[in-house]
Design a protein around this motif. Structure first.
Motif, PDB file in Angstrom:
ATOM      1  N   ALA A 250       0.827  -1.203   0.000  1.00 37.92           N
ATOM      2  CA  ALA A 250       0.000   0.000   0.000  1.00 37.92           C
ATOM      3  C   ALA A 250       0.866   1.260   0.000  1.00 37.92           C
ATOM      4  O   ALA A 250       0.572   2.235  -0.706  1.00 37.92           O
ATOM      5  CB  ALA A 250      -0.927  -0.004   1.216  1.00 37.92           C
ATOM      6  N   ILE A 251       1.956   1.244   0.768  1.00 37.73           N
ATOM      7  CA  ILE A 251       2.857   2.391   0.815  1.00 37.73           C
ATOM      8  C   ILE A 251       3.510   2.622  -0.546  1.00 37.73           C
ATOM      9  O   ILE A 251       3.607   3.756  -1.035  1.00 37.73           O
ATOM     10  CB  ILE A 251       3.933   2.188   1.905  1.00 37.73           C
ATOM     11  CG1 ILE A 251       3.291   2.274   3.298  1.00 37.73           C
ATOM     12  CG2 ILE A 251       5.051   3.211   1.764  1.00 37.73           C
ATOM     13  CD1 ILE A 251       4.248   1.953   4.425  1.00 37.73           C
ATOM     14  N   ILE A 252       3.943   1.548  -1.176  1.00 42.40           N
ATOM     15  CA  ILE A 252       4.581   1.679  -2.491  1.00 42.40           C
ATOM     16  C   ILE A 252       3.577   2.164  -3.527  1.00 42.40           C
ATOM     17  O   ILE A 252       3.883   3.023  -4.363  1.00 42.40           O
ATOM     18  CB  ILE A 252       5.219   0.340  -2.900  1.00 42.40           C
ATOM     19  CG1 ILE A 252       6.433   0.063  -2.012  1.00 42.40           C
ATOM     20  CG2 ILE A 252       5.624   0.358  -4.373  1.00 42.40           C
ATOM     21  CD1 ILE A 252       7.089  -1.271  -2.233  1.00 42.40           C
ATOM     22  N   ASN A 253       2.353   1.651  -3.480  1.00 42.64           N
ATOM     23  CA  ASN A 253       1.320   2.131  -4.410  1.00 42.64           C
ATOM     24  C   ASN A 253       1.054   3.622  -4.219  1.00 42.64           C
ATOM     25  O   ASN A 253       0.822   4.344  -5.192  1.00 42.64           O
ATOM     26  CB  ASN A 253       0.034   1.339  -4.221  1.00 42.64           C
ATOM     27  CG  ASN A 253       0.047   0.021  -4.979  1.00 42.64           C
ATOM     28  OD1 ASN A 253       0.959  -0.251  -5.759  1.00 42.64           O
ATOM     29  ND2 ASN A 253      -0.967  -0.801  -4.757  1.00 42.64           N
ATOM     30  N   GLN A 254       1.079   4.076  -2.987  1.00 39.16           N
ATOM     31  CA  GLN A 254       0.878   5.504  -2.722  1.00 39.16           C
ATOM     32  C   GLN A 254       1.992   6.329  -3.378  1.00 39.16           C
ATOM     33  O   GLN A 254       1.741   7.407  -3.919  1.00 39.16           O
ATOM     34  CB  GLN A 254       0.832   5.759  -1.219  1.00 39.16           C
ATOM     35  CG  GLN A 254      -0.432   5.247  -0.545  1.00 39.16           C
ATOM     36  CD  GLN A 254      -0.350   5.278   0.967  1.00 39.16           C
ATOM     37  OE1 GLN A 254       0.599   5.835   1.559  1.00 39.16           O
ATOM     38  NE2 GLN A 254      -1.326   4.664   1.630  1.00 39.16           N
ATOM     39  N   GLY A 255       3.223   5.807  -3.316  1.00 46.13           N
ATOM     40  CA  GLY A 255       4.328   6.497  -3.978  1.00 46.13           C
ATOM     41  C   GLY A 255       4.143   6.563  -5.482  1.00 46.13           C
ATOM     42  O   GLY A 255       4.427   7.584  -6.115  1.00 46.13           O
ATOM     43  N   MET A 256       3.620   5.475  -6.061  1.00 43.89           N
ATOM     44  CA  MET A 256       3.356   5.473  -7.497  1.00 43.89           C
ATOM     45  C   MET A 256       2.282   6.516  -7.842  1.00 43.89           C
ATOM     46  O   MET A 256       2.389   7.243  -8.824  1.00 43.89           O
ATOM     47  CB  MET A 256       2.894   4.086  -7.962  1.00 43.89           C
ATOM     48  CG  MET A 256       3.901   2.960  -7.744  1.00 43.89           C
ATOM     49  SD  MET A 256       5.490   3.192  -8.585  1.00 43.89           S
ATOM     50  CE  MET A 256       6.506   3.828  -7.230  1.00 43.89           C
ATOM     51  N   GLU A 257       1.242   6.569  -7.021  1.00 50.09           N
ATOM     52  CA  GLU A 257       0.166   7.533  -7.246  1.00 50.09           C
ATOM     53  C   GLU A 257       0.691   8.965  -7.213  1.00 50.09           C
ATOM     54  O   GLU A 257       0.302   9.803  -8.035  1.00 50.09           O
ATOM     55  CB  GLU A 257      -0.923   7.363  -6.191  1.00 50.09           C
ATOM     56  CG  GLU A 257      -1.722   6.077  -6.301  1.00 50.09           C
ATOM     57  CD  GLU A 257      -2.735   5.953  -5.178  1.00 50.09           C
ATOM     58  OE1 GLU A 257      -3.089   7.001  -4.587  1.00 50.09           O
ATOM     59  OE2 GLU A 257      -3.167   4.835  -4.871  1.00 50.09           O
ATOM     60  N   GLU A 258       1.569   9.247  -6.243  1.00 47.91           N
ATOM     61  CA  GLU A 258       2.105  10.604  -6.116  1.00 47.91           C
ATOM     62  C   GLU A 258       2.841  11.022  -7.389  1.00 47.91           C
ATOM     63  O   GLU A 258       2.695  12.150  -7.870  1.00 47.91           O
ATOM     64  CB  GLU A 258       3.064  10.662  -4.916  1.00 47.91           C
ATOM     65  CG  GLU A 258       2.350  10.550  -3.569  1.00 47.91           C
ATOM     66  CD  GLU A 258       3.334  10.423  -2.414  1.00 47.91           C
ATOM     67  OE1 GLU A 258       4.561  10.556  -2.667  1.00 47.91           O
ATOM     68  OE2 GLU A 258       2.896  10.183  -1.281  1.00 47.91           O
ATOM     69  N   MET A 259       3.635  10.100  -7.946  1.00 58.86           N
ATOM     70  CA  MET A 259       4.355  10.439  -9.172  1.00 58.86           C
ATOM     71  C   MET A 259       3.400  10.621 -10.346  1.00 58.86           C
ATOM     72  O   MET A 259       3.553  11.539 -11.155  1.00 58.86           O
ATOM     73  CB  MET A 259       5.386   9.351  -9.483  1.00 58.86           C
ATOM     74  CG  MET A 259       6.650   9.463  -8.662  1.00 58.86           C
ATOM     75  SD  MET A 259       7.979   8.397  -9.297  1.00 58.86           S
ATOM     76  CE  MET A 259       7.404   6.803  -8.736  1.00 58.86           C
ATOM     77  N   ILE A 260       2.421   9.741 -10.455  1.00 64.31           N
ATOM     78  CA  ILE A 260       1.475   9.826 -11.571  1.00 64.31           C
ATOM     79  C   ILE A 260       0.707  11.129 -11.533  1.00 64.31           C
ATOM     80  O   ILE A 260       0.453  11.751 -12.575  1.00 64.31           O
ATOM     81  CB  ILE A 260       0.525   8.616 -11.534  1.00 64.31           C
ATOM     82  CG1 ILE A 260       1.309   7.334 -11.832  1.00 64.31           C
ATOM     83  CG2 ILE A 260      -0.616   8.784 -12.541  1.00 64.31           C
ATOM     84  CD1 ILE A 260       0.566   6.072 -11.476  1.00 64.31           C
TER      85      ILE A 260
END
Length: 294
Positions: A250-260
């Motif tokens: 979940a933390i890594i997905n949040q990081g992906m979302e921030e970049m997108i």
């Protein structure tokens, strides 16, 4: 096909990107299923259509630039085609000697990130990138020649490849992977991605947890009119060694979302991120190994 790749690789990047933009729109208009998936993913992310619509042509540019990226002579630097933002974070991480895990979504030109690192930081050791071997023999030869550049090593998406990445990190080197890629069954967990459950790889977190490496977010912005790329490096949230797989994903997905959200017009919205995983065919990731203290 190999001959065609060689011919296309000699064209200016601005020409390839112009052709790719047209091709992106043609595919979008010709494929109802692709068009529906693209729009549905933008809606799930809660973004206005105007902010993400550019992803249609950027998807075509991503394909069109491949010959230029893969078959560019190894001794020809990127030069003025490359800019950096946040390279100091890599420098600090290399000094710390813990190893670095680069996390990149399907955003912009993810191929340029490894090449850019190899060109600038290879004196500190190579970067090892995870990849899924192509089925076609000719394409495997092209990929091997491209990704076998000085300062750039590849790790196949197999048990041996995972072990290769762990060894690199324990030497204080760097590895890179795309954590928003859907893994095979058994190698991921379900975690929210833009508020909807998506099957998410556990490998990225396990590399961090087993080696104590430092995570960094990185993506390659594609500049207009073939001017080149900007590699952006951003800090990533740490992953504690005892954090459960679901929480880490979940933390890594949040990081992906921030970049997108920084550049939604360059995200690959047509990628089937919410699909069910395929059956396991790349081997089982290794069991957790004891951390080696410095």
């Amino acid at each position: 096909m190999l001959t065609l790749f060689r011919i296309l690789s000699r064209l200016p990047l601005r020409v390839l990107h112009a052709v790719g933009a047209v091709a992106g729109w043609l595919v979008y208009l010709a494929s109802p299923s692709y068009r529906a998936r693209f729009r549905a993913h933008v809606q799930i992310a809660g973004l206005p259509w105007a902010a993400a619509r550019g992803g249609i042509q950027e998807a075509g540019r991503m394909i069109a630039e491949v010959p230029w990226l893969w078959m560019r002579p190894h001794d020809v630097p990127l030069g003025d085609k490359l800019q950096w933002r946040g390279a100091e974070l890599i420098e600090q991480g290399l000094v710390a000697g813990r190893g670095l895990v680069f996390l990149t979504p399907h955003l912009g030109c993810f191929e340029i990130c490894a090449q850019a690192f190899a060109e600038r930081f290879s004196a500190s050791g190579p970067v090892t990138v995870l990849f899924r071997p192509a089925k076609q023999a000719w394409l495997r030869r092209v990929i091997d020649a491209s990704r076998g550049r000085p300062g750039l090593e590849t790790a196949p998406a197999t048990l041996a490849g995972v072990r290769q990445m762990i060894r690199a990190l324990r030497k204080g080197q760097c590895v890179g992977l795309l954590p928003d890629q859907v893994p095979p069954q058994g190698l991921g967990v379900w975690a929210d991605f833009f508020g909807r459950p998506a099957y998410t790889m556990t490998l990225a977190a396990r590399l961090l947890q087993q080696t104590g490496a430092m995570p960094l977010l990185i993506w390659g912005e594609r500049l207009p009119k073939g001017r080149g790329y900007v590699v952006h490096v951003l800090p990533a949230a740490p992953i504690a060694a005892d954090l459960p797989a679901e929480s880490a994903a979940a933390i890594i997905n949040q990081g992906m979302e921030e970049m997108i959200r920084l550049a939604p017009h360059q995200y690959l919205w047509g990628y089937n991120r919410y699909k069910h995983p395929r059956s396991l065919d790349i081997g089982v990731a290794p069991a957790a190994e004891p951390r080696q203290e410095a």
